[in-house]
Design a protein around this motif. Structure first.
Motif, mmCIF file in Angstrom:
data_model
loop_
_atom_site.group_PDB
_atom_site.id
_atom_site.type_symbol
_atom_site.label_atom_id
_atom_site.label_comp_id
_atom_site.label_asym_id
_atom_site.label_seq_id
_atom_site.Cartn_x
_atom_site.Cartn_y
_atom_site.Cartn_z
ATOM 1 N N SER A 1 6.307 11.401 -6.059
ATOM 2 C CA SER A 1 5.021 11.782 -5.463
ATOM 3 C C SER A 1 4.072 12.311 -6.522
ATOM 4 O O SER A 1 2.880 11.956 -6.547
ATOM 5 N N MET B 1 2.866 12.368 1.047
ATOM 6 C CA MET B 1 3.993 11.721 0.375
ATOM 7 C C MET B 1 5.246 12.593 0.431
ATOM 8 O O MET B 1 6.344 12.108 0.701
ATOM 9 N N THR C 1 0.845 -1.191 0.000
ATOM 10 C CA THR C 1 0.000 0.000 0.000
ATOM 11 C C THR C 1 0.881 1.242 0.000
ATOM 12 O O THR C 1 2.060 1.200 0.383
ATOM 13 N N LEU C 2 0.298 2.361 -0.406
ATOM 14 C CA LEU C 2 1.030 3.626 -0.375
ATOM 15 C C LEU C 2 1.380 4.001 1.065
ATOM 16 O O LEU C 2 2.434 4.589 1.321
ATOM 17 N N ALA D 1 0.439 3.148 -9.300
ATOM 18 C CA ALA D 1 -0.586 3.373 -8.278
ATOM 19 C C ALA D 1 -1.920 2.840 -8.774
ATOM 20 O O ALA D 1 -2.315 3.083 -9.921
ATOM 21 N N LEU E 1 -4.012 6.840 2.084
ATOM 22 C CA LEU E 1 -2.852 6.096 1.613
ATOM 23 C C LEU E 1 -3.071 4.593 1.603
ATOM 24 O O LEU E 1 -2.581 3.899 0.715
ATOM 25 N N ILE F 1 0.485 0.099 -4.518
ATOM 26 C CA ILE F 1 1.609 0.360 -5.418
ATOM 27 C C ILE F 1 2.102 -0.987 -5.914
ATOM 28 O O ILE F 1 2.614 -1.793 -5.133
ATOM 29 N N LEU G 1 2.806 9.404 -8.788
ATOM 30 C CA LEU G 1 1.765 8.602 -8.152
ATOM 31 C C LEU G 1 0.457 9.390 -8.056
ATOM 32 O O LEU G 1 -0.627 8.842 -8.281
#
Length: 500
Positions: A170, A265, A154-155, A207, A196, A201, A173
């Motif tokens: 950043s 981010m 995950t982000l 993303a 997030l 990812i 994404l």
């Protein structure tokens, strides 16, 4: 329950359908003729791939169910939330993600309906930046969704590991997130739970949005509906929408919370303070008193700071107005950073003659309109498409003028609200198609624009004129194209969101 014997463990693998009997017996035979222990059998079965650690734990506990959902064999638990669990599963040699509603919600009609709506809505979403849903199993005892399995993280996990992400990564994404949101918005779907942990990812760095569960609760039929807080996941959206006086499910809310993720981010911390306190989350000052990102990332380029400020503008009228406009604005900033610094005035805005003009600022004036561009040159296709998309138009590209005309079947609804014929490369072919479009009975009332080089005197002189026709000279400025579209589309009804 007592632990199974070594033989009993192996037998359960077969009885549950997790592995073939002959394969299990062969693996047992490899252990030799000595006394087997449960641990040695478990180690052998896992090494040979007959069972996973999750399956092993369930067998040892004596669980009778949960090894399969339909024809999908459960391998591992990959995510767990209050509402549902997500498993890695396999079928016919392929890997999937299976999202399963928790047992305590299966007797709750509202939660069950929300879960199934999420699945049905996901079936419509096919985009590189959205996790696909392939099937919805509405079994009241065991409802589950069959989803694309994304190898990655995950982000939130990425930010937790790396603390702060580079500005270029950043922006990349965020651009991909905006692309997924723009596609969903074109179908009348907003996300309403952007954070997030709801962005995956992939292993190749892409993303992908997941969990459109709260989008299923939106109600576009009631434009005056006040934002509510049906559960904790909706509080942040409801607080923003109530505080700014907009209706529930305002598309600009997703824009704002994308900005919060972009801020997080780059800064390493969220723009909005994270808390479980319901009253604190409903306090509008939380959205109004956001610290400048430069306090946490002093090297953040000024143009990126300005971008974040526009995305997270508290006043919805001053905020970037749509996911498509946000996508275009992020791309513009990425391009500027790639080309190097630009001259700015005292207010930090690019000077006239810099790399972009004031007219490049995205708007949503084209929302509800579909424009078809008939152009053979890729560079011009891309330039016009990006400029129009940043203003909310949906743009269809066709290279052949005759194919464009054929798309307008008299027996069907027109595929576009306006057609732009470009004669720069197509020459007389574009002119002939433009004039035919203006004279044919089933298309004569549909607006059209002809783009012609100033040196194409014959084409310019032979082009049909009319109230719904425009002739624009190349090279073209954005403002001229915008004004031409506004003029010819005057009186054309916008298409309802989600129908184009």
């Amino acid at each position: 329950m007592d632990k199974p014997t070594p033989e009993g463990f192996a037998r359960r693998i077969v009885d549950l359908g997790l592995a073939d009997r002959r394969e299990v017996e062969h693996s047992l035979g490899e252990l030799g003729g000595g006394e087997m222990t449960l641990d040695s059998v478990i180690e052998q079965m896992q090494r040979r791939g007959h069972v996973t650690t999750l399956q092993t734990e369930k067998i040892v506990r004596g669980d009778r169910a949960g090894y399969f959902y339909g024809d999908y064999k459960v391998l591992y638990l990959i995510g767990a939330g209050t509402f549902a669990r997500v498993y890695r599963a396999s079928k016919d040699g392929e890997v999937f993600a299976i999202k399963v509603l928790r047992k305590r919600f299966r007797d709750e009609p509202k939660e069950m309906e929300q879960f199934l709506r999420e699945g049905r809505m996901g079936l419509r979403l096919r985009h590189p930046n959205i996790v696909s849903i392939y099937d919805v199993i509405a079994d009241t005892r065991n409802p589950f969704l069959v989803m694309e399995f994304v190898e990655g993280q995950t982000l939130r996990e990425l930010v937790r590991i790396r603390k702060q992400l580079p500005v270029d990564l950043s922006l990349k994404l965020a651009h991909e997130i905006a692309s997924g949101l723009s596609h969903a918005a074109s179908l009348g779907i907003s996300h309403r739970d952007l954070k997030l942990s709801n962005v995956l990812i992939s292993s190749d760095g892409r993303a992908k949005l997941v969990d459109f569960g709260l989008a299923a609760l939106t109600d576009r039929k009631n434009p005056d509906q006040i934002a509510d807080c049906p559960n904790a996941r909706a509080i942040d959206y409801a607080a923003l929408e109530r505080g700014t006086g907009v209706r529930k499910d305002d598309p600009r809310s997703d824009v704002f919370f994308t900005g919060n993720m972009l801020y997080h981010m780059i800064a390493g911390v969220p723009a909005l303070t994270e808390t479980r306190d319901r009253l604190a989350r409903l306090n509008v000052s939380r959205f109004q008193e956001i610290k400048s990102i430069t306090e946490f990332a002093p090297d953040c380029p000024g143009i990126v700071t300005q971008l974040i400020n526009k995305i997270m503008e508290y006043n919805p009228q001053k905020r970037i107005q749509s996911a498509a406009a946000m996508q275009a604005e992020i791309k513009r900033v990425m391009d500027i950073l790639e080309k190097g610094p630009v001259a700015t005035n005292s207010e930090g805005q690019p000077e006239v003659g810099g790399q972009y003009e004031d007219d490049d600022v995205p708007t949503d004036e084209g929302i509800g309109y579909v424009v078809m561009l008939v152009e053979s040159k890729a560079a011009l296709q891309n330039a016009i498409r990006e400029r129009l998309k940043s203003r909310g138009y949906r743009v269809l590209i066709i290279q052949d003028p005759n194919r464009a005309l054929a798309r307008f079947d008299p027996m069907e609804d027109p595929p576009a609200d306006c057609v732009i014929f470009s004669a720069a490369e197509l020459g007389s072919l574009a002119l002939e198609a433009y004039n035919k479009f203006a004279s044919d009975e089933h298309t004569c009332e549909i607006p059209s624009i002809l783009l012609a080089d100033r040196r194409q005197a014959k084409i310019i002189s032979e082009a049909r004129r009319g109230p719904r026709r425009q002739l624009l000279a190349l090279p073209l400025k954005v403002r001229e194209l915008r004004m031409g579209l506004v003029k010819v589309l005057a009186g054309t009804e916008r298409r309802p969101l989600g129908t184009y």
